[in-house]
Design a protein around this motif. Structure first.
Motif, PDB file in Angstrom:
ATOM      1  N   PHE A   1      34.475 -19.012   1.084  1.00 16.59           N
ATOM      2  CA  PHE A   1      33.200 -18.525   1.611  1.00 16.59           C
ATOM      3  C   PHE A   1      32.348 -19.754   1.918  1.00 16.59           C
ATOM      4  N   LYS A   2      32.117 -20.041   3.204  1.00 14.16           N
ATOM      5  CA  LYS A   2      31.378 -21.247   3.586  1.00 14.16           C
ATOM      6  C   LYS A   2      30.051 -20.882   4.238  1.00 14.16           C
ATOM      7  N   ASN A   3      28.966 -21.504   3.761  1.00 10.06           N
ATOM      8  CA  ASN A   3      27.651 -21.336   4.369  1.00 10.06           C
ATOM      9  C   ASN A   3      27.546 -22.310   5.536  1.00 10.06           C
ATOM     10  N   THR A   4      27.680 -21.797   6.749  1.00  6.82           N
ATOM     11  CA  THR A   4      27.627 -22.655   7.936  1.00  6.82           C
ATOM     12  C   THR A   4      26.203 -22.820   8.471  1.00  6.82           C
ATOM     13  N   GLY A   5      25.224 -22.193   7.793  1.00  8.22           N
ATOM     14  CA  GLY A   5      23.834 -22.283   8.236  1.00  8.22           C
ATOM     15  C   GLY A   5      23.120 -23.494   7.661  1.00  8.22           C
ATOM     16  N   SER A   6      21.816 -23.517   7.882  1.00  5.59           N
ATOM     17  CA  SER A   6      21.008 -24.663   7.453  1.00  5.59           C
ATOM     18  C   SER A   6      20.083 -24.317   6.292  1.00  5.59           C
TER      19      SER A   6
ATOM     20  N   ALA B   1      21.785 -19.744   0.937  1.00  6.72           N
ATOM     21  CA  ALA B   1      22.140 -18.325   0.864  1.00  6.72           C
ATOM     22  C   ALA B   1      22.137 -17.938  -0.608  1.00  6.72           C
ATOM     23  N   SER B   2      21.196 -17.071  -1.004  1.00  3.73           N
ATOM     24  CA  SER B   2      20.964 -16.818  -2.429  1.00  3.73           C
ATOM     25  C   SER B   2      21.328 -15.400  -2.842  1.00  3.73           C
ATOM     26  N   ASN B   3      21.727 -15.269  -4.095  1.00  2.00           N
ATOM     27  CA  ASN B   3      21.951 -13.986  -4.752  1.00  2.00           C
ATOM     28  C   ASN B   3      22.908 -13.087  -3.965  1.00  2.00           C
ATOM     29  N   LEU B   4      24.044 -13.655  -3.557  1.00  2.00           N
ATOM     30  CA  LEU B   4      25.027 -12.916  -2.777  1.00  2.00           C
ATOM     31  C   LEU B   4      26.095 -12.298  -3.678  1.00  2.00           C
ATOM     32  N   THR B   5      26.662 -11.209  -3.209  1.00  7.41           N
ATOM     33  CA  THR B   5      27.865 -10.652  -3.812  1.00  7.41           C
ATOM     34  C   THR B   5      29.028 -10.967  -2.878  1.00  7.41           C
ATOM     35  N   LEU B   6      30.047 -11.626  -3.405  1.00  8.95           N
ATOM     36  CA  LEU B   6      31.204 -12.036  -2.611  1.00  8.95           C
ATOM     37  C   LEU B   6      32.404 -11.207  -3.054  1.00  8.95           C
ATOM     38  N   VAL B   7      33.024 -10.510  -2.102  1.00 11.30           N
ATOM     39  CA  VAL B   7      34.057  -9.524  -2.421  1.00 11.30           C
ATOM     40  C   VAL B   7      35.363  -9.891  -1.723  1.00 11.30           C
TER      41      VAL B   7
ATOM     42  N   ASN C   1      25.049 -18.271  -5.258  1.00 13.20           N
ATOM     43  CA  ASN C   1      24.225 -19.041  -4.321  1.00 13.20           C
ATOM     44  C   ASN C   1      25.120 -20.049  -3.603  1.00 13.20           C
ATOM     45  N   VAL C   2      24.925 -20.158  -2.296  1.00 14.70           N
ATOM     46  CA  VAL C   2      25.750 -21.073  -1.504  1.00 14.70           C
ATOM     47  C   VAL C   2      24.824 -21.969  -0.688  1.00 14.70           C
ATOM     48  N   ALA C   3      24.871 -23.262  -0.956  1.00 16.42           N
ATOM     49  CA  ALA C   3      24.017 -24.223  -0.254  1.00 16.42           C
ATOM     50  C   ALA C   3      24.523 -24.438   1.173  1.00 16.42           C
ATOM     51  N   PRO C   4      23.672 -24.957   2.057  1.00 13.81           N
ATOM     52  CA  PRO C   4      24.104 -25.228   3.434  1.00 13.81           C
ATOM     53  C   PRO C   4      25.354 -26.107   3.461  1.00 13.81           C
ATOM     54  N   GLN C   5      26.345 -25.683   4.224  1.00 11.92           N
ATOM     55  CA  GLN C   5      27.621 -26.382   4.418  1.00 11.92           C
ATOM     56  C   GLN C   5      28.488 -26.397   3.162  1.00 11.92           C
TER      57      GLN C   5
ATOM     58  N   LEU D   1      34.120  -9.705   2.086  1.00 14.78           N
ATOM     59  CA  LEU D   1      32.803  -9.126   2.332  1.00 14.78           C
ATOM     60  C   LEU D   1      31.741  -9.998   1.690  1.00 14.78           C
ATOM     61  N   VAL D   2      30.595 -10.055   2.351  1.00  9.42           N
ATOM     62  CA  VAL D   2      29.421 -10.728   1.807  1.00  9.42           C
ATOM     63  C   VAL D   2      28.280  -9.721   1.830  1.00  9.42           C
ATOM     64  N   GLN D   3      27.652  -9.499   0.675  1.00  7.99           N
ATOM     65  CA  GLN D   3      26.557  -8.535   0.581  1.00  7.99           C
ATOM     66  C   GLN D   3      25.327  -9.216  -0.014  1.00  7.99           C
ATOM     67  N   ASP D   4      24.137  -8.737   0.410  1.00  5.87           N
ATOM     68  CA  ASP D   4      22.916  -9.291  -0.156  1.00  5.87           C
ATOM     69  C   ASP D   4      22.562  -8.541  -1.444  1.00  5.87           C
ATOM     70  N   ALA D   5      21.405  -8.861  -2.024  1.00 10.95           N
ATOM     71  CA  ALA D   5      21.034  -8.290  -3.321  1.00 10.95           C
ATOM     72  C   ALA D   5      20.843  -6.779  -3.264  1.00 10.95           C
ATOM     73  N   SER D   6      20.532  -6.239  -2.075  1.00  8.76           N
ATOM     74  CA  SER D   6      20.323  -4.791  -1.943  1.00  8.76           C
ATOM     75  C   SER D   6      21.624  -4.038  -1.731  1.00  8.76           C
ATOM     76  N   GLY D   7      22.735  -4.763  -1.568  1.00  7.55           N
ATOM     77  CA  GLY D   7      24.016  -4.135  -1.299  1.00  7.55           C
ATOM     78  C   GLY D   7      24.347  -4.017   0.170  1.00  7.55           C
ATOM     79  N   LYS D   8      23.465  -4.498   1.042  1.00  4.94           N
ATOM     80  CA  LYS D   8      23.719  -4.459   2.481  1.00  4.94           C
ATOM     81  C   LYS D   8      24.810  -5.466   2.835  1.00  4.94           C
ATOM     82  N   THR D   9      25.776  -5.029   3.633  1.00  8.12           N
ATOM     83  CA  THR D   9      26.869  -5.905   4.041  1.00  8.12           C
ATOM     84  C   THR D   9      26.419  -6.832   5.158  1.00  8.12           C
ATOM     85  N   LEU D  10      26.520  -8.137   4.909  1.00  7.37           N
ATOM     86  CA  LEU D  10      26.127  -9.144   5.888  1.00  7.37           C
ATOM     87  C   LEU D  10      27.325  -9.647   6.695  1.00  7.37           C
ATOM     88  N   GLU D  11      28.480  -9.638   6.088  1.00  7.75           N
ATOM     89  CA  GLU D  11      29.693 -10.132   6.744  1.00  7.75           C
ATOM     90  C   GLU D  11      30.881  -9.351   6.200  1.00  7.75           C
ATOM     91  N   HIS D  12      31.764  -8.932   7.085  1.00  5.88           N
ATOM     92  CA  HIS D  12      32.988  -8.229   6.674  1.00  5.88           C
ATOM     93  C   HIS D  12      34.053  -8.560   7.693  1.00  5.88           C
TER      94      HIS D  12
END
Length: 407
Positions: free
Chosen positions: A326-331, A334-340, A360-364, A387-398
């Motif tokens: 799971f790589k954070n390609t942003g700048s 990315a905090s409090n994620l659920t990684l599935v 938590n995943v720091a930039p890069q 899958l990547v989900q935020d703290a509310s359970g919303k899927t950000l990436e699948h």
């Protein structure tokens, strides 16, 4: 449907060239009927030019063609598509109104700004024939949203799908985020997936399948997607499409009739002979849901890329080490994620999963997560999904990221 570039090209001239065949049938007691056959990615205007149909076989090279008599409908004449194990369909033969990848139907009334979509603004009717047997397909609207009124290429907003029905084990792209919700008087399950092509996909699957809809009003579904943060009120509905995603076979599927009605809207002057494709908008029935009073704009989501390292083939009952990056390609952090990590069988059923919360995943930064999966039976190929989900359970990436073969 899954988010892929569905290029509807080669507008049909009624010639025997390029694989487009026009056949004049014997005259009836009234007038002769002309049948046009479209294969590969060929398309043609129908319904007096108000709509475009396209065979749109974008994910397969197997023989598959549709026919039309020039009215607002078509039939899958033959199909040898066979993509039932994993992944995307082989094609999406469809009819549309509006714009798709810059190719527009004239006088469509589209685009319409999302904030201007109210009850009755965009309605659609669609009647289909759906064969059974070993065919694997869905019956789905594909509705496209763009951040600006026009685009000459892929939309940069959201793809909204409405599954009227499906035959076989396939499910929408992404992850189920809501079950049995009532929208516009109907029951739906809601799926969401973040694609890498530049747009996200939200899919509404009817809990009770149907072969037709009459005066389906898009307002309620669009309002629901806005309330979930998947579509912005400042964006534009640019096209409405209806067709069949084909994973296996599909001969006999048919659009018997199709219509889209738009009240107001319409900025571009579309051309009758498009050079690149677009999508049509379904026509829904006025719903009691109100347009949200606020305009929730999607908050920036973390950019997390997924990659799997497929393990050596295990035997049933033994342990296989499935590894996902799971790589954070942003700048930004990315905090409090659920990684599935999930393992699915050929029917799309999850047969193994592991999740880690509060990550938590720091930039890069890349998090390398391993999952000791006890290989299932029977032998065969299983799909690895992340899958990547935020703290509310919303899927950000699948995404489907690999496979594991059980011997």
């Amino acid at each position: 449907m899954t988010p892929f570039n569905r290029a509807l090209v080669l507008p049909a001239a009624l010639l025997l060239a390029g694989g487009i065949v026009a056949v004049s049938l014997p005259a009836s007691s009234r007038a002769a009927t002309t049948t046009t056959t479209l294969c590969n990615s060929q398309s043609a205007p129908v319904g007096g030019g108000a709509y475009t149909i396209g065979n749109n076989e974008w994910g397969s090279g197997d023989p598959e063609c549709i026919t039309t008599d020039g009215s607002a409908g078509f039939r899958v004449a033959n199909s040898s598509i066979a993509k039932t194990r994993v992944g995307a369909p082989g094609g999406y033969p469809a009819i549309y109104k509006g714009c798709h990848w810059g190719a527009c139907t004239p006088g469509s009334g589209l685009p319409v700004k999302v904030s201007n979509i109210h009850a009755g603004t965009v309605t659609t009717s669609w009647s289909t024939s759906q064969p059974g047997g070993s065919n694997v397909y869905n019956v789905a609207y594909d509705i496209w949203f763009n951040q600006t009124p026009t685009t000459s290429g892929a939309p940069n907003g959201t793809e909204l799908m409405i599954w009227l029905n499906h035959h076989g084990p396939k499910h929408p792209y992404g992850h189920k985020v809501a079950s049995t919700v009532r929208i516009g008087g109907r029951g739906y399950n809601v799926w969401f997936g973040r694609a890498r092509q530049g747009w996200n996909t939200v899919s509404y699957t009817m809990t009770t399948g149907t072969a037709s809809v009459r005066k389906l009003d898009l307002h309620a579904l669009v309002a629901d997607a806005v309330s979930r943060g998947y579509i912005s009120r400042s964006w534009y509905l640019i096209g409405v499409e209806a067709g069949f995603e084909l994973w296996q076979g599909g001969a006999g599927l048919a659009t018997k009739s199709f219509s889209v009605k738009v009240a107001g809207g319409g900025t571009p002057s579309p051309s009758l002979t498009p050079t690149s494709p677009t999508s049509p908008s379904p026509s829904p029935t006025p719903s009691p849901s109100a347009t949200p009073s606020s305009s929730p704009t999607p908050t920036p989501s973390p950019n997390i890329s997924l990659q799997a390292i497929s393990p050596n083939p295990p035997t049933s009952g033994t342990s296989a080490n499935v590894t996902l990056d799971f790589k954070n390609t942003g700048s930004t952090m990315a905090s409090n994620l659920t990684l599935v990590t999930e393992i699915l069988n050929s029917a799309g059923t999850v047969v193994g999963s592991q999740s880690q919360t509060g990550r938590n995943v720091a930039p890069q930064q890349t998090l390398n997560l391993s999952y000791a999966w006890t290989a299932a039976s029977p032998a065969g190929t299983y799909t690895i999904e992340g899958l990547v989900q935020d703290a509310s359970g919303k899927t950000l990436e699948h995404a489907q990221v690999g496979t594991v073969t059980v011997q």
